[in-house]
Write a protein that holds these residues in place. Structure first.
Motif, short mmCIF file in Angstrom:
data_model
loop_
_atom_site.label_atom_id
_atom_site.label_comp_id
_atom_site.label_asym_id
_atom_site.label_seq_id
_atom_site.Cartn_x
_atom_site.Cartn_y
_atom_site.Cartn_z
N PHE A 16 71.30 4.99 20.87
CA PHE A 16 70.38 5.23 21.93
C PHE A 16 70.41 6.94 21.94
CE2 PHE A 16 72.00 1.11 23.25
CZ PHE A 16 70.79 0.45 23.31
N VAL A 19 73.79 8.55 21.33
CA VAL A 19 74.71 7.61 21.59
C VAL A 19 74.82 6.71 20.60
CG1 VAL A 19 75.99 5.97 23.11
CG2 VAL A 19 75.08 8.05 24.00
N ALA A 21 75.83 3.24 19.78
CA ALA A 21 76.35 2.03 20.53
C ALA A 21 77.07 1.10 19.68
CB ALA A 21 75.12 1.32 21.36
N PRO A 40 86.26 -2.78 25.76
CA PRO A 40 86.07 -1.73 26.97
C PRO A 40 84.92 -1.64 27.31
CG PRO A 40 87.72 -0.83 25.17
CD PRO A 40 86.80 -1.87 24.52
N ASN A 41 84.48 -1.19 28.60
CA ASN A 41 83.46 -0.77 29.14
C ASN A 41 82.68 0.35 27.97
OD1 ASN A 41 84.74 -0.49 32.36
ND2 ASN A 41 83.48 -2.05 31.54
N ALA A 43 81.72 -0.42 25.25
CA ALA A 43 82.14 -0.70 23.58
C ALA A 43 80.66 -1.07 22.96
CB ALA A 43 83.02 -1.76 23.64
N GLY A 44 79.76 -1.79 23.62
CA GLY A 44 78.63 -2.12 22.60
C GLY A 44 78.11 -3.75 22.96
N THR A 46 77.25 -5.75 25.23
CA THR A 46 75.74 -6.05 25.82
C THR A 46 74.70 -5.68 24.68
OG1 THR A 46 76.49 -5.93 27.97
CG2 THR A 46 74.31 -5.76 27.89
N HIS A 192 85.58 -9.85 30.13
CA HIS A 192 86.71 -8.91 30.38
C HIS A 192 87.84 -9.73 30.78
CE1 HIS A 192 84.58 -5.15 29.75
NE2 HIS A 192 83.65 -5.58 30.62
N1 LIG Z 1 69.20 1.28 27.34
C1 LIG Z 1 70.10 2.32 27.18
N2 LIG Z 1 69.96 3.79 26.83
C2 LIG Z 1 70.96 4.43 26.71
N3 LIG Z 1 72.16 4.35 26.29
C3 LIG Z 1 72.60 3.03 26.40
C4 LIG Z 1 71.55 1.90 26.49
N4 LIG Z 1 72.31 0.75 26.45
C5 LIG Z 1 73.37 1.10 26.29
N5 LIG Z 1 73.54 2.44 26.14
C6 LIG Z 1 74.91 3.23 25.87
O1 LIG Z 1 75.45 2.29 24.47
C7 LIG Z 1 76.97 2.15 24.54
C8 LIG Z 1 77.31 0.56 24.90
O2 LIG Z 1 76.98 0.13 25.87
P1 LIG Z 1 77.06 -1.53 26.26
O3 LIG Z 1 76.28 -1.77 27.62
O4 LIG Z 1 76.55 -2.33 24.97
O5 LIG Z 1 78.44 -1.49 26.38
P2 LIG Z 1 79.19 -2.72 26.79
O6 LIG Z 1 80.46 -3.11 25.85
O7 LIG Z 1 78.47 -3.98 27.18
O8 LIG Z 1 79.96 -2.30 28.31
P3 LIG Z 1 80.53 -3.15 29.64
O9 LIG Z 1 81.74 -3.66 29.52
O10 LIG Z 1 80.44 -1.91 30.59
O11 LIG Z 1 79.45 -4.05 29.97
C9 LIG Z 1 77.28 2.79 25.73
O12 LIG Z 1 77.71 4.23 25.68
C10 LIG Z 1 76.13 2.87 26.82
O13 LIG Z 1 76.16 4.14 27.64
#
Ligand SMILES: Nc1ncnc2c1ncn2[C@@H]1O[C@H](COP(=O)(O)OP(=O)(O)OP(=O)(O)O)[C@@H](O)[C@H]1O
Ligand SMILES: [Mg+2]
Length: 313
Positions: A16, A19, A21, A40-41, A43-44, A46, A192
């Motif tokens: 993104f 970033v 992801a 972790p939050n 991590a990627g 979602t 989590h």
């Molecule tokens: N639509 C987007 N636009 C910009 N950055 C994004 C977008 N979606 C995710 N990111 C970035 O991509 C990375 C991975 O995000 P993601 O939401 O996949 O993490 P996660 O593992 O699901 O975290 P959590 O445990 O907090 O849900 C993060 O740095 C996030 O800020």
């Protein structure tokens, strides 16, 4: 039974802007497997689940879902259902109306009995005629799962489905997922909650900053030769402390959560040294009342693997 895996991902990347992801993710999920994604939050997790649902496309890599390569079109692959970041619901409709609307929209042939059946499976029968607007987080999660079940998916993709669930809700959701898996449906879920992952998943993938740091059966993590901290409660704490201090490979560790005058001892050891300690305690006539890891093997491995990753080593 299908002969291909439910998911086969190789070298998946997704950025993104600046970033990164997802940074070269491989993922294998077999049929009928409940596979946990943990990390972790940020991590990627979602992002990866979104790719499986066709909500976004990978920048590079190969992704096959239910034996079919995922094309660049933004559509949910056939046979796949689920949600990320909470389910999409019509707030002004009741739970039952939400599901009925979905059946009509998707042209599903489940009928009213199908709607009632999925409401029952997730434990929402009693609130079936309440508007979704007033639903708590846990109730919305369960309604989202019911909506996914209506399509009779072969692959269910769920982003933190345990979020906000009370014990009864958790029991329903775990029951549904376990039964689906036994019938051959594959499930990928993020969480989590280590206890949920341990209760549900046969395999887990640990992701840190967009990379896989572990993937495989939970047993492989547990048998990893890593020292763990254990809580030790005996009939004679003073004597137990002496025996522990004399047992090779066993260290008594200070634990901030344990008061100095407590009967509880926290020790650090590998499994063979722990075995030796138990034999010695019992040999000395000291009864063992509790011996359990302070954090689960999965949690310990998670912390070790993800902290290592974040410090860049
Ligand atoms: N639509 C987007 N636009 C910009 N950055 C994004 C977008 N979606 C995710 N990111 C970035 O991509 C990375 C991975 O995000 P993601 O939401 O996949 O993490 P996660 O593992 O699901 O975290 P959590 O445990 O907090 O849900 C993060 O740095 C996030 O800020
Ligand atoms: Mg997320």
């Amino acid at each position: 039974m299908d002969t291909f895996p439910a998911i086969r991902a190789r070298g998946i990347t997704k950025c993104f802007g600046d970033v990164v992801a997802l940074d070269g993710i491989d993922l294998d999920v077999a049929h009928g497997q409940i596979h946990g994604l943990v990390g972790p939050n940020g991590a990627g997790k979602t992002t990866l689940l979104g790719l499986l649902l066709g909500l976004a496309v990978a920048d590079s890599g190969r992704l096959e879902v239910l034996g079919t390569p995922v094309e660049r079109a933004l559509t949910t692959p056939d046979g796949v259902a689920g949600f990320v970041d909470g389910p999409g619901l019509y707030p002004s409709l009741t739970a039952r109306q939400n599901l009925t609307a979905l059946t009509a929209l998707r042209g599903l042939d489940t009928g009213l009995s199908g709607v009632d059946d999925v409401l029952d499976q997730v434990g929402l029968t009693e609130v079936a005629d309440d508007r979704a607007r007033g639903f708590s987080l846990g109730m919305r999660q369960r309604l989202g799962l019911a909506a996914a079940l209506l399509t009779r998916p072969r692959l269910l993709v769920l982003d933190e489905p345990s979020n906000g669930l009370d014990p009864a809700g958790k029991k329903h959701v775990h029951g549904v997922l376990t039964r689906l898996a036994a019938e051959g449906t594959s499930v990928v879920l993020s969480s989590h909650r280590m206890d949920d992952l341990e209760a549900l998943c046969s395999e887990v993938t640990i992701i840190a900053t967009g990379r896989v740091v572990f993937s495989g059966p939970l047993g492989k993590l547990a048998t990893d030769h890593r020292e763990l901290d254990y809580r030790l409660l005996t009939s004679d704490p003073q004597a137990a402390r002496r025996v522990a201090a004399e047992t090779a490979g066993v260290r008594i560790v200070d634990d901030a959560a344990v008061r100095q005058d407590s009967d509880l001892l926290v020790i650090r050891a590998l499994v063979p040294a722990l075995d030796e300690l138990v034999v010695r305690l019992v040999g000395a006539g000291i009864a063992l009342r509790e011996l359990a890891p302070v954090v689960s093997p999965l949690e310990a491995a998670f912390l070790a693997l993800t902290e290592q990753k974040e410090t860049g080593s």
